[in-house]
Write a protein that holds these residues in place. Structure first.
Motif, short mmCIF file in Angstrom:
data_model
loop_
_atom_site.label_atom_id
_atom_site.label_comp_id
_atom_site.label_asym_id
_atom_site.label_seq_id
_atom_site.Cartn_x
_atom_site.Cartn_y
_atom_site.Cartn_z
N ASP A 47 5.07 8.58 12.16
CA ASP A 47 5.60 9.11 10.89
C ASP A 47 4.51 9.30 9.85
O ASP A 47 4.75 9.19 8.64
N LYS A 49 1.86 7.71 8.78
CA LYS A 49 1.29 6.70 7.88
C LYS A 49 -0.05 6.26 8.46
O LYS A 49 -0.26 6.28 9.68
N ASP A 87 0.99 5.87 2.75
CA ASP A 87 2.12 6.74 3.08
C ASP A 87 2.04 7.98 2.20
O ASP A 87 2.44 7.93 1.03
N LEU A 89 3.75 10.58 2.26
CA LEU A 89 5.04 11.20 1.96
C LEU A 89 5.68 10.55 0.73
O LEU A 89 6.17 11.23 -0.16
N THR A 90 5.68 9.23 0.69
CA THR A 90 6.23 8.54 -0.48
C THR A 90 5.17 8.31 -1.54
O THR A 90 5.45 7.74 -2.60
N ARG A 91 3.92 8.78 -1.28
CA ARG A 91 2.82 8.65 -2.24
C ARG A 91 2.63 7.20 -2.65
O ARG A 91 2.67 6.83 -3.83
N SER A 92 2.47 6.36 -1.64
CA SER A 92 2.22 4.95 -1.96
C SER A 92 1.17 4.38 -1.03
O SER A 92 1.03 4.78 0.13
N LYS A 115 1.25 3.34 -6.55
CA LYS A 115 2.25 4.39 -6.38
C LYS A 115 2.04 5.50 -7.40
O LYS A 115 1.70 5.22 -8.55
#
Lengths: 252, 90
Positions: A47, A49, A87, A89-92, A115
């Motif tokens: 996914d 990451k 990650d 996608l979640t910008r973290s 984040k």
């Protein structure tokens, strides 16, 4: 007995810059106690990451009263593991850091979450938490207090180190200018470059003094793009040779 | 007429960090350079193409894992994010 500490702060930089700088933050002027740094594991998950493990060795700095009581601990450096998950996608970015040895004396575990700020543009919010404990009977309280004080001081150094790495930006930035003649265009491009440099907070360097048109070697991912003009520039006042380049292409 | 500009900034000569294996520092530097470029230019942009640094990573790991064994650094068998498992969600 575990001492818990947490704080929130904001970094005035976009999340991608912060995460890129995270890998480049050693060495820096505030990290003289960090002796070695190694990536010992890395994996891109299905996914998308990025999982990484870094091994750091640091000098073991104890207050003098502790040195007298625990002389054997002086010999070995402290081994630190830093595990992280990026990650996109979640910008973290989540990191977890702890020491492998000297844990009876003091165990420090730290979790950080970087984040992308939901409220402010080009800002990254950082939440840091730490758990500090000591297993030494009879000395637990002073060691924990020392550990907390040192942790807070390290935290400041760590943020300064990250900011230092943010100054040495490496990447591509996009801007748009409306054209006029070639001279006007060059001036506008130069101003855009200066703007990018100050947004990276490279204020300690003087502005670009030379903008020359010379063939330059671009990163491979770029050289295939169609270009009208290429510009390169350098700052003769900076210690390391500061290299930048800009290329333009038409739209509309 | 609107011109789009791509500006590249690259600060040359960043100082190097040592590897825990003295012989591995150069291999580490090579890998780090490859990784930093791939990370910023591909990974963060969502490109799913394979990571191009596999070879330099292998060479670097061969060296550094040997140094870790020689120095008896107890990093093997430590679970990824291990101590995080017993902590409440932030």
């Amino acid at each position: 007995m575990v001492k818990y500490f947490s704080n929130n702060t904001d970094i005035q930089n976009a999340w991608e810059h912060v995460v890129s700088a995270f890998w480049r933050r050693y060495p820096n002027p505030f990290s003289t106690h960090v002796l070695t740094e190694d990536v010992v594991y890395r994996e891109v998950t299905a996914d998308h990451k990025l999982l990484s493990r870094r091994l750091l060795t640091k000098t073991n700095r104890l207050p003098r009263w502790a040195e007298k009581v625990f002389p054997t601990h002086l010999a070995r450096s402290v081994y630190i593991v830093e595990d992280s998950i990026v990650d996109p996608l979640t910008r973290s970015l989540t990191t977890f850091t702890w020491n492998l040895n000297h844990t009876t004396l003091m165990a420090v575990e730290e979790r950080c979450v970087f984040k992308e700020s939901a409220l402010q543009p080009a800002t990254t919010s950082v939440k840091r938490e730490a758990w500090i404990s000591s297993g030494v009977y009879g000395f637990s309280r002073p060691i924990q207090e020392f550990g907390l004080a040192r942790f807070k001081s390290n935290q400041t150094k760590s943020m300064k180190g990250l900011e230092h790495a943010l100054l040495n930006g490496h990447g591509m930035y996009t801007a748009a200018v409306t054209g006029g003649g070639a001279d006007m265009l060059r001036l506008k491009i130069k101003n855009e470059i200066i703007h990018v440099m100050s947004s990276l907070r490279l204020k300690s360097h003087l502005p670009i003094v030379t903008l020359t048109e010379v063939p330059v070697t671009f990163p491979h991912s770029v050289s295939s793009l169609p270009t009208l003009d290429r510009y390169s520039f350098f700052n003769p006042y900076s210690k390391g040779k500061f290299f930048g380049a800009a290329h333009t292409f038409n739209t509309i | 007429m609107i011109y789009i500009i791509h500006i590249y900034i690259n600060y040359n000569n960043p100082p190097d960090m040592n590897s825990v294996g003295e012989a591995c520092t150069e291999l580490k530097r090579e890998y780090d350079q490859c990784f930093n470029r791939w990370f910023a230019e591909s990974f963060l942009k969502g490109e799913r193409s394979g990571e191009p640094c596999g070879d330099s990573f292998k060479r670097y790991q061969l060296c550094v894992q040997r140094a870790i064994k020689e120095k008896d650094i107890p990093v093997d068998g430590v679970d990824f994010m291990g101590p995080n498992k017993d902590k409440p969600e932030s």
